[in-house]
Design a protein around this motif. Structure first.
Motif, PDB file in Angstrom:
ATOM      1  N   ASN A  45       0.811  -1.212   0.000  1.00  0.00           N
ATOM      2  CA  ASN A  45       0.000   0.000   0.000  1.00  0.00           C
ATOM      3  C   ASN A  45       0.847   1.267   0.000  1.00  0.00           C
ATOM      4  O   ASN A  45       0.315   2.365  -0.186  1.00  0.00           O
ATOM      5  N   SER A  47       3.951   4.172  -0.800  1.00  0.00           N
ATOM      6  CA  SER A  47       4.225   4.995  -1.977  1.00  0.00           C
ATOM      7  C   SER A  47       5.267   4.390  -2.910  1.00  0.00           C
ATOM      8  O   SER A  47       5.190   4.558  -4.127  1.00  0.00           O
ATOM      9  N   VAL A 106       0.321   6.117   2.887  1.00  0.00           N
ATOM     10  CA  VAL A 106       1.063   6.345   1.642  1.00  0.00           C
ATOM     11  C   VAL A 106       1.887   7.622   1.778  1.00  0.00           C
ATOM     12  O   VAL A 106       1.344   8.679   2.126  1.00  0.00           O
ATOM     13  N   ALA A 109       0.658  11.421   1.138  1.00  0.00           N
ATOM     14  CA  ALA A 109      -0.797  11.503   1.267  1.00  0.00           C
ATOM     15  C   ALA A 109      -1.230  12.803   1.918  1.00  0.00           C
ATOM     16  O   ALA A 109      -0.596  13.303   2.842  1.00  0.00           O
ATOM     17  N   ASN A 115      -2.607  13.580  -3.187  1.00  0.00           N
ATOM     18  CA  ASN A 115      -1.241  13.337  -2.766  1.00  0.00           C
ATOM     19  C   ASN A 115      -0.364  14.524  -3.136  1.00  0.00           C
ATOM     20  O   ASN A 115      -0.629  15.225  -4.119  1.00  0.00           O
ATOM     21  N   THR A 126      -4.665   8.316  -3.203  1.00  0.00           N
ATOM     22  CA  THR A 126      -3.772   7.868  -2.127  1.00  0.00           C
ATOM     23  C   THR A 126      -3.916   8.658  -0.840  1.00  0.00           C
ATOM     24  O   THR A 126      -3.298   8.312   0.162  1.00  0.00           O
ATOM     25  N   GLN A 131      -7.526   6.088   1.017  1.00  0.00           N
ATOM     26  CA  GLN A 131      -7.061   4.916   1.767  1.00  0.00           C
ATOM     27  C   GLN A 131      -8.228   4.221   2.468  1.00  0.00           C
ATOM     28  O   GLN A 131      -8.302   2.981   2.506  1.00  0.00           O
TER      29      GLN A 131
END
Length: 340
Positions: A45, A47, A106, A109, A115, A126, A131
């Protein structure tokens, strides 16, 4: 001393909870995390995995360093997909409790669905709200585990993206107090939306982590992208305005949110924990509280890392070292153990 506020008026730590929490809580069954690089565990999950999956030759996006379209964090200056040189505070907290960790955090985020690395957003949401949507999909038709501790740790990238989108160089800084407070207010609203979404999925216990000490970051004190354009720009005051607004509102408003939603909400005051850690710097093994052990995270111009990372508070210009993560995890554990 750390402080605790509660709807019930109990003062014992750095958490907030509803009156319904008066009875002793059962042990947490697991920890489910939604957040940014401070909680990104380098898993599927995270980055690094997500950016790698979208970049050529694996995905449709061309690699372009000028547009930040690169695998992040890189594998040279960061440890196993983490934005540090070791595990994060939430990973260490789960290990302390000896329970499973479901980590949806992430790097980059924001508190909404977006993001800091904006090129990701057209392909995958993200941000924290995105999420939670992914978490919802994993549940299917089932409700979430009411004994799990959900963690929301978010907002710093709201500020970072705002700064980088509005400040081209040091000659013009359109970062007014009112604009920063409005930005912080939107972050708080997004956190409330996240709380509502988790409650709808069956969550009963949520720890909301306050904004870290952004005004102390090497980034805020001039080691930033804007410094490449003309000369270092100081964002200490702007960071303080943003973090203080969010933390003040969370501390005062989370009790009513907990009552309204009928859940337990623990507020962890990251800033207060950081003050205690830094106050006892020598005891905690620090020799440097101000500089990045691994310079280059804010500009991409990496230099050699320091020889003793555990003596540094910051790994790069934005993130804590594994040592700091461990001490924050200890503070989280102590606060949670002091809950009524």
């Amino acid at each position: 001393m750390s402080r605790m506020l509660s709807v019930c008026g109990v003062m014992v730590g750095v958490m907030l909870m509803a009156c319904a929490s008066a009875a002793p809580a059962r042990p947490f069954s697991r920890i489910v995390v939604f957040g940014d690089s401070y909680s990104d565990a380098g898993n599927a999950n995270g980055s690094q995995a997500l950016s790698r999956s979208l970049l050529q030759p694996n995905g449709p996006v061309a690699v372009d360093a000028a547009l930040s379209q690169v695998e992040a964090p890189d594998r040279v200056h960061y440890w196993q997909g983490h934005w540090s040189n070791g595990k994060t505070a939430v990973e260490k907290l789960a290990a302390r409790y000896k329970i499973a960790l479901d980590d949806y955090a992430v790097g980059g985020a924001k508190s909404d669905a977006g993001n800091y690395y904006t090129w990701l957003t057209p392909y995958i949401k993200t941000g924290v709200l995105g999420q939670i949507e992914r978490f919802k999909k994993t549940l299917g038709s089932k409700a979430g585990d009411p004994d799990a501790l959900c963690v929301i740790f978010i907002s710093a990238n709201d500020l970072f993206l705002y700064v980088d989108s509005n400040v081209a160089d040091s000659s013009a800084m359109p970062l007014t107090t009112s604009a920063l407070q409005a930005l912080a207010d939107q972050s708080v609203a997004n956190i409330d939306t996240a709380l509502q979404a988790l409650t709808a999925l069956g969550a009963k216990r949520v720890m909301v982590v306050g904004v870290p000490d952004l005004s102390l970051l090497p980034w805020a004190r001039g080691q930033n992208f804007q410094g490449l354009v003309k000369k270092p720009v100081n964002f200490v005051n702007e960071s303080k305005t943003f973090q203080d607004r969010i933390n003040s509102r969370l501390a005062s408003e989370l009790p009513s949110s907990a009552h309204r939603l009928g859940i337990q909400v623990y507020y962890f005051d990251y800033l207060a924990a950081s003050v205690e850690i830094r106050k006892n710097a020598v005891k905690n093994g620090y020799r440097n509280l101000t500089d990045a052990c691994q310079p280059g995270g804010s500009t991409g111009n990496f230099r050699a890392a320091c020889s003793n990372p555990d003596s540094y508070y910051f790994w790069d210009e934005y993130h804590p070292t594994r040592r700091t993560h461990q001490l924050i995890a200890n503070a989280m554990y102590k606060a949670l153990e002091r809950r009524p």
